[in-house]
Design a protein around this motif. Structure first.
Motif, PDB file in Angstrom:
ATOM      1  N   UNK A  21       0.832  -1.209   0.000  1.00 52.26           N
ATOM      2  CA  UNK A  21       0.000   0.000   0.000  1.00 52.26           C
ATOM      3  C   UNK A  21       0.864   1.256   0.000  1.00 52.26           C
ATOM      4  N   UNK A  22       1.938   1.249   0.800  1.00 51.74           N
ATOM      5  CA  UNK A  22       2.827   2.406   0.864  1.00 51.74           C
ATOM      6  C   UNK A  22       3.537   2.622  -0.468  1.00 51.74           C
ATOM      7  N   UNK A  23       3.993   1.535  -1.097  1.00 53.01           N
ATOM      8  CA  UNK A  23       4.658   1.665  -2.404  1.00 53.01           C
ATOM      9  C   UNK A  23       3.689   2.220  -3.438  1.00 53.01           C
ATOM     10  N   UNK A  24       2.453   1.750  -3.419  1.00 49.17           N
ATOM     11  CA  UNK A  24       1.454   2.244  -4.367  1.00 49.17           C
ATOM     12  C   UNK A  24       1.136   3.714  -4.105  1.00 49.17           C
ATOM     13  N   UNK A  25       1.070   4.101  -2.826  1.00 51.79           N
ATOM     14  CA  UNK A  25       0.808   5.504  -2.487  1.00 51.79           C
ATOM     15  C   UNK A  25       1.931   6.402  -2.993  1.00 51.79           C
ATOM     16  N   UNK A  26       3.179   5.979  -2.745  1.00 51.21           N
ATOM     17  CA  UNK A  26       4.330   6.757  -3.222  1.00 51.21           C
ATOM     18  C   UNK A  26       4.285   6.861  -4.735  1.00 51.21           C
ATOM     19  N   UNK A  27       4.011   5.744  -5.401  1.00 47.89           N
ATOM     20  CA  UNK A  27       3.942   5.742  -6.861  1.00 47.89           C
ATOM     21  C   UNK A  27       2.863   6.697  -7.347  1.00 47.89           C
ATOM     22  N   UNK A  28       1.720   6.683  -6.700  1.00 47.88           N
ATOM     23  CA  UNK A  28       0.586   7.508  -7.091  1.00 47.88           C
ATOM     24  C   UNK A  28       0.826   8.994  -6.776  1.00 47.88           C
ATOM     25  N   UNK A  29       1.319   9.294  -5.590  1.00 49.15           N
ATOM     26  CA  UNK A  29       1.405  10.676  -5.116  1.00 49.15           C
ATOM     27  C   UNK A  29       2.730  11.366  -5.427  1.00 49.15           C
ATOM     28  N   UNK A  30       3.814  10.607  -5.524  1.00 48.41           N
ATOM     29  CA  UNK A  30       5.133  11.238  -5.625  1.00 48.41           C
ATOM     30  C   UNK A  30       5.874  10.913  -6.910  1.00 48.41           C
ATOM     31  N   UNK A  31       5.285  10.116  -7.768  1.00 49.07           N
ATOM     32  CA  UNK A  31       5.966   9.674  -8.987  1.00 49.07           C
ATOM     33  C   UNK A  31       6.447  10.848  -9.836  1.00 49.07           C
ATOM     34  N   UNK A  32       5.564  11.803 -10.104  1.00 51.86           N
ATOM     35  CA  UNK A  32       5.937  12.936 -10.967  1.00 51.86           C
ATOM     36  C   UNK A  32       7.103  13.723 -10.379  1.00 51.86           C
TER      37      UNK A  32
END
Length: 117
Positions: A21-32
């Motif tokens: 869940x944390x990896x997905x959140x980082x990917x979703x929120x901080x990827x750009x």
């Protein structure tokens, strides 16, 4: 000194879900933001690589051997060869300046507005 041995512990199913869940959140929120910062770092390395290539070209144009340039800057010939041939060199500004001066050149660093880039 012995290298540290990494210890890995097994995660419970609940811990794995939390980590996922944390990896997905980082990917979703901080990827750009992460990708943009990576591009900035890559651009900086491209400029360093360009300076190293220019110094190598100038050394060769002047007919200065690696041995001679290493002697001029009091640097190990092997280190100088690795610097010139590295895929992603990371020299200090002081090293680049010493090399430039040894070739009768001046290293110049400028500061421009971001909008000028």
């Amino acid at each position: 000194m012995k290298p540290m041995k990494r210890e890995y512990r097994k995660l419970s199913p609940s811990q794995r879900r939390t980590a996922q869940d944390q990896m997905e959140r980082v990917d979703r929120e901080e990827r750009e933001t992460i990708v943009a910062r990576g591009r900035e770092i890559f651009a900086q390395h491209e400029r360093i690589e360009q300076v190293v290539r220019l110094l190598k070209t100038e050394r060769e144009r002047q007919g200065v051997s690696l041995t001679e340039l290493a002697r001029r800057v009091n640097m190990d010939k092997g280190n100088l060869a690795r610097l010139e041939n590295a895929e992603h060199p990371n020299p200090t500004i002081a090293t680049l300046e010493r090399l430039a001066i040894a070739l009768g050149k001046r290293l110049m660093i400028t500061l421009d507005d971001v909008s000028a880039a």
